[in-house]
Design a protein around this motif. Structure first.
Motif, PDB file in Angstrom:
ATOM      1  N   ALA B  79      -2.831  -3.759  -5.670  1.00 36.58           N
ATOM      2  CA  ALA B  79      -2.692  -2.361  -6.128  1.00 36.58           C
ATOM      3  C   ALA B  79      -3.313  -1.417  -5.093  1.00 36.58           C
ATOM      4  CB  ALA B  79      -3.345  -2.190  -7.491  1.00 36.58           C
ATOM      5  N   SER B  80      -2.867  -1.541  -3.871  1.00 38.75           N
ATOM      6  CA  SER B  80      -3.488  -0.815  -2.762  1.00 38.75           C
ATOM      7  C   SER B  80      -3.402   0.701  -2.955  1.00 38.75           C
ATOM      8  CB  SER B  80      -2.839  -1.222  -1.439  1.00 38.75           C
ATOM      9  OG  SER B  80      -1.456  -0.944  -1.465  1.00 38.75           O
ATOM     10  N   GLN B  81      -4.415   1.382  -2.420  1.00 41.64           N
ATOM     11  CA  GLN B  81      -4.522   2.835  -2.533  1.00 41.64           C
ATOM     12  C   GLN B  81      -4.735   3.419  -1.138  1.00 41.64           C
ATOM     13  OE1 GLN B  81      -8.004   3.228  -4.953  1.00 41.64           O
ATOM     14  NE2 GLN B  81      -7.117   2.108  -6.690  1.00 41.64           N
ATOM     15  N   PRO B  82      -4.351   4.666  -0.924  1.00 39.55           N
ATOM     16  CA  PRO B  82      -4.596   5.294   0.388  1.00 39.55           C
ATOM     17  C   PRO B  82      -6.060   5.201   0.823  1.00 39.55           C
ATOM     18  CG  PRO B  82      -3.066   6.633  -0.861  1.00 39.55           C
ATOM     19  CD  PRO B  82      -3.528   5.537  -1.792  1.00 39.55           C
ATOM     20  N   ALA B  83      -6.984   5.216  -0.135  1.00 41.97           N
ATOM     21  CA  ALA B  83      -8.410   5.111   0.202  1.00 41.97           C
ATOM     22  C   ALA B  83      -8.778   3.741   0.770  1.00 41.97           C
ATOM     23  CB  ALA B  83      -9.259   5.399  -1.032  1.00 41.97           C
ATOM     24  N   ASP B  84      -7.890   2.774   0.640  1.00 44.64           N
ATOM     25  CA  ASP B  84      -8.141   1.446   1.226  1.00 44.64           C
ATOM     26  C   ASP B  84      -7.835   1.420   2.718  1.00 44.64           C
ATOM     27  OD1 ASP B  84      -6.720  -0.061  -1.732  1.00 44.64           O
ATOM     28  OD2 ASP B  84      -8.840   0.310  -1.266  1.00 44.64           O
ATOM     29  N   SER B  85      -7.259   2.484   3.233  1.00 41.89           N
ATOM     30  CA  SER B  85      -6.929   2.555   4.655  1.00 41.89           C
ATOM     31  C   SER B  85      -8.211   2.491   5.488  1.00 41.89           C
ATOM     32  CB  SER B  85      -6.159   3.839   4.964  1.00 41.89           C
ATOM     33  OG  SER B  85      -4.938   3.883   4.250  1.00 41.89           O
ATOM     34  N   ALA B  86      -8.263   1.535   6.371  1.00 43.00           N
ATOM     35  CA  ALA B  86      -9.451   1.301   7.193  1.00 43.00           C
ATOM     36  C   ALA B  86      -9.130   0.138   8.124  1.00 43.00           C
ATOM     37  CB  ALA B  86     -10.673   0.968   6.341  1.00 43.00           C
TER      38      ALA B  86
END
Lengths: 114, 111
Positions: B79-86
């Motif tokens: 359930a990936s979220q934009p905040a997981d971008s790293a």
């Protein structure tokens, strides 16, 4: 978990000068580590700093170029001496939980040498 | 000597999908493997540690597997979220009890 701060957060330096980076931890720790991270590259360990003894340097890193101090269990400094543009990098200090299983990092010092 | 390989290309995933990152290593079999997250201009942050006798470990939306036969660890974000971008780094202990690091894989979650 340990909270770590570093100073300065960034600096631009002239070739041939030296910069000392400070690392402060909010708790007493036995081992502190200094890493270098160049853009797009993995972390490279420079040395391990133990309080009361000389730092242990990894292959390719020498004390004359990267002198380290560890005066107490919450503080360490890394000096980048006689800098050249190849020293431009991010320098990170970290501590572990005592068994090298989890490391906590400072925010890093971004160094640019002109 | 011990080597770690992570996909150097950025991984683009649509929000809500599962992101899977790979960490391959050679030679010495480590006692454990760790995953860290690193945001731009910040130091790495520890996420999960998995030991050689553990096949899988979970933490909220994160799942890590460790296949000592394939010499590979997979890192999943469900359930990936934009905040997981790293950028996600794997690290393992080599035969000299030193922690060595992969170069990391940049993950981009698109809304």
């Amino acid at each position: 978990s340990a909270v770590i701060s570093q100073k300065p957060s960034r600096d631009i330096c002239q070739r041939g000068t030296s910069l000392t980076i400070q690392c402060q931890v909010d708790s007493q720790v036995t081992m502190m580590f200094w890493y270098r991270q160049q853009p797009g590259q993995s972390l490279t360990l420079i040395a391990t700093a133990n309080q009361g003894s000389e730092a242990t340097y990894e292959s390719g890193f020498v004390i004359d170029k990267f002198p380290i101090s560890r005066p107490n269990l919450t503080f360490s400094t890394l000096t980048v001496s006689n800098m050249s543009p190849e020293d431009s990098s991010i320098y990170l200090c970290s501590v572990d939980e005592g068994q090298l299983e989890t490391q906590y990092f400072g925010p890093g010092t971004r160094l640019l040498v002109l | 000597s011990q080597k770690i390989e992570q996909n150097s290309e950025a991984l683009n995933i649509q929000e809500g999908k599962t992101a899977t990152l790979t960490c391959n290593y050679t030679n010495y079999s480590p006692a454990y493997l760790q995953w860290y997250r690193q945001d731009p201009g910040r130091g790495p942050v520890f996420l999960l540690l998995i030991r050689e006798n553990e096949k899988e470990k979970r933490k909220e939306r994160l799942k890590v597997t460790f296949d000592t036969t394939l010499k590979q660890s997979l890192f999943h974000i469900t359930a990936s979220q934009p905040a997981d971008s790293a950028t996600y780094l794997c690290a393992l202990e080599n035969s000299n009890y030193q922690l060595i690091w992969g170069a990391g894989t940049k993950l981009i979650i698109k809304p």
